[in-house]
Design a protein around this motif. Structure first.
Motif, PDB file in Angstrom:
ATOM      1  N   ARG A   1       2.232   1.619  -3.488  1.00 35.00           N
ATOM      2  CA  ARG A   1       1.098   2.272  -4.636  1.00 35.00           C
ATOM      3  C   ARG A   1       0.808   3.955  -4.190  1.00 35.00           C
ATOM      4  O   ARG A   1       1.087   4.825  -4.947  1.00 35.00           O
ATOM      5  CB  ARG A   1      -0.492   1.163  -4.062  1.00 35.00           C
ATOM      6  N   ASN A   2       0.873   3.886  -3.053  1.00 32.18           N
ATOM      7  CA  ASN A   2      -0.111   5.268  -3.210  1.00 32.18           C
ATOM      8  C   ASN A   2       1.327   6.527  -2.806  1.00 32.18           C
ATOM      9  O   ASN A   2       1.169   7.581  -3.344  1.00 32.18           O
ATOM     10  CB  ASN A   2      -0.298   5.595  -0.860  1.00 32.18           C
TER      11      ASN A   2
ATOM     12  N   GLU B   1       0.871  -1.273   0.066  1.00 35.45           N
ATOM     13  CA  GLU B   1      -0.253   0.436  -0.081  1.00 35.45           C
ATOM     14  C   GLU B   1       0.999   1.450   0.014  1.00 35.45           C
ATOM     15  O   GLU B   1       1.032   2.190  -1.232  1.00 35.45           O
ATOM     16  CB  GLU B   1      -1.035  -0.034   1.213  1.00 35.45           C
TER      17      GLU B   1
ATOM     18  N   ARG C   1      -6.331   3.913  -6.378  1.00 37.65           N
ATOM     19  CA  ARG C   1      -6.466   2.803  -5.857  1.00 37.65           C
ATOM     20  C   ARG C   1      -7.261   1.992  -6.218  1.00 37.65           C
ATOM     21  O   ARG C   1      -6.503   0.602  -5.831  1.00 37.65           O
ATOM     22  CB  ARG C   1      -6.275   3.412  -4.259  1.00 37.65           C
ATOM     23  N   LYS C   2      -8.455   1.464  -6.073  1.00 36.97           N
ATOM     24  CA  LYS C   2      -8.931   0.702  -6.101  1.00 36.97           C
ATOM     25  C   LYS C   2      -8.769  -0.405  -8.167  1.00 36.97           C
ATOM     26  O   LYS C   2      -8.700  -1.388  -7.777  1.00 36.97           O
ATOM     27  CB  LYS C   2     -10.552   0.860  -7.092  1.00 36.97           C
TER      28      LYS C   2
ATOM     29  N   LEU D   1       1.215   6.645  -7.328  1.00 39.51           N
ATOM     30  CA  LEU D   1       0.385   8.042  -7.206  1.00 39.51           C
ATOM     31  C   LEU D   1       0.306   9.462  -6.921  1.00 39.51           C
ATOM     32  O   LEU D   1       0.405  10.390  -8.076  1.00 39.51           O
ATOM     33  CB  LEU D   1      -0.946   7.843  -6.442  1.00 39.51           C
TER      34      LEU D   1
ATOM     35  N   VAL E   1       0.501  -1.312 -10.941  1.00 40.87           N
ATOM     36  CA  VAL E   1       0.859  -0.145 -10.170  1.00 40.87           C
ATOM     37  C   VAL E   1       2.234   0.447 -10.510  1.00 40.87           C
ATOM     38  O   VAL E   1       2.220   1.668 -10.844  1.00 40.87           O
ATOM     39  CB  VAL E   1       1.390  -0.161  -8.711  1.00 40.87           C
TER      40      VAL E   1
ATOM     41  N   PHE F   1      -7.902   9.756  -6.728  1.00 40.52           N
ATOM     42  CA  PHE F   1      -6.898   8.814  -5.995  1.00 40.52           C
ATOM     43  C   PHE F   1      -7.929   7.591  -5.454  1.00 40.52           C
ATOM     44  O   PHE F   1      -7.170   6.549  -5.747  1.00 40.52           O
ATOM     45  CB  PHE F   1      -6.286   9.451  -4.906  1.00 40.52           C
TER      46      PHE F   1
ATOM     47  N   GLN G   1      -4.451  -2.560  -8.489  1.00 34.47           N
ATOM     48  CA  GLN G   1      -4.675  -3.491  -7.005  1.00 34.47           C
ATOM     49  C   GLN G   1      -2.858  -4.212  -6.703  1.00 34.47           C
ATOM     50  O   GLN G   1      -2.697  -4.730  -6.035  1.00 34.47           O
ATOM     51  CB  GLN G   1      -5.393  -4.632  -7.340  1.00 34.47           C
TER      52      GLN G   1
END
Length: 334
Positions: free
Chosen positions: A130-131, A127, A175-176, A134, A184, A171, A179
């Motif tokens: 991924r964040n 996570e 994120r959905k 982004l 990513v 965002f 996954q």
């Protein structure tokens, strides 16, 4: 109040780009490299190289070309390198984020113990990466174009609409969609290549000079929106294989279109909306050239002093959503 006048010509012929990627499947956080080739690139060498190296498959792959490049006649070698050096190279190196995570984790002290740190790593590392991807991608600029920060009471004094509220829905959708770790990484590299103009400080400076002649004040999202409008007609063709990233980039483009349409300070010229598509590599010499460029750039990047080598070899280089190199290729000597 006066509206910002854009300088893009709605009658300009729509350009196209072709993008392909290179990565290792064995490591979830290994670098992903995307190469962007412009339509009209000099590919006169393509058919000759195919006849020499890929007579049966009729498709050039990076591994094949790089393995036998030194065996080609010198003029063919120069022609291939001259074309791929003009590519825009976008690198997403997730190891940067894993290093940041490990440093944060070590800062928690020894209280967690090795098993505790392992559980935290397993639960939160994906996570965090991924964040981070982004936030470093063009998504954050488009997010704030779409939902600018409130301008408080000064908005009414200057006649600027303050009806927008801070929103993170873009965002949340991304994120959905994204996954899987590989999606990513690929999104980070592909989206930066697709929106490279939005990430280029020189582009923003040019637009700022143009619109400041007609506008007494502006906001940074106006500049980004103007840059996007200048290039939004560009068509991007990605090598097929990861539709979810193409859909995510399409979401960015549609969000940017919505942002410029609702911006009260922009005069929206009638420019076409660029198409996003997936292409079949065997049918596209441009995609094959992009594959060769991406493979060559990844080989350089994964060697010692890799980023420096990539920057010296290619016209434009991005790393984790930031432009780190841009140069005008000098004509070859001799």
């Amino acid at each position: 109040m006066p509206k910002i006048i854009l300088t893009d010509d709605p009658d300009t012929q729509v350009g196209s780009t072709f993008l392909d990627d290179s990565f290792r499947d064995t490591d979830s956080y290994a670098p992903v490299v995307v190469a962007r080739i412009l339509a009209g690139a000099d590919l006169r060498w393509h058919s000759e190289v195919v006849s020499r190296l890929a007579r049966k498959s009729r498709e050039l792959k990076a591994s094949l070309v790089l393995k036998h490049l030194d065996e080609l006649p010198a003029d063919l070698q120069r022609a291939v390198k001259r074309t791929i050096r003009e590519a825009c190279i976008s690198i997403l190196d997730a190891r940067v984020y894993t290093f940041q995570f490990e440093r944060m984790l070590s800062g928690l002290g020894k209280g967690l113990g090795s098993e505790g740190r392992s559980r935290v790593r397993q639960q939160f590392l994906g996570e965090f990466v991924r964040n981070s991807v982004l936030w470093d991608s063009p998504a954050w600029r488009i997010q704030r174009m779409l939902f600018p920060e409130p301008l408080f009471e000064l908005a009414e004094a200057y006649g600027v609409s303050s009806s927008y509220e801070v929103d993170v829905s873009l965002f949340a959708v991304l994120r959905k969609k994204l996954q899987k770790t590989h999606s990513v990484r690929l999104f980070g590299a592909r989206s930066a290549a697709a929106f490279v103009e939005l990430l280029d400080p020189a582009e923003r400076k040019t637009v700022l000079r143009e619109i400041s002649q007609d506008q007494r004040f502006m906001f940074w999202q106006d500049i980004d929106a103007s840059v996007y409008l200048k290039h939004r007609a560009t068509r991007h063709v990605f090598d097929e294989g990861n539709r979810v990233t193409v859909d995510a980039i399409d979401l960015l483009r549609e969000s940017a279109n919505e942002a410029v349409q609702h911006n009260p300070r922009l005069r929206l010229l009638v420019t076409p909306k660029g198409e996003l598509a997936e292409g079949i590599s065997i049918d596209s010499p441009e995609l094959q050239a992009a594959d060769v460029a991406a493979g060559y750039a990844r080989r350089l990047y994964e060697s010692e002093d890799g980023l420096k080598k990539v920057c010296l070899e290619f016209r434009q280089v991005l790393l984790n959503g930031s432009l780190v190199r841009d140069w005008q290729q000098q004509p070859p000597v001799g």
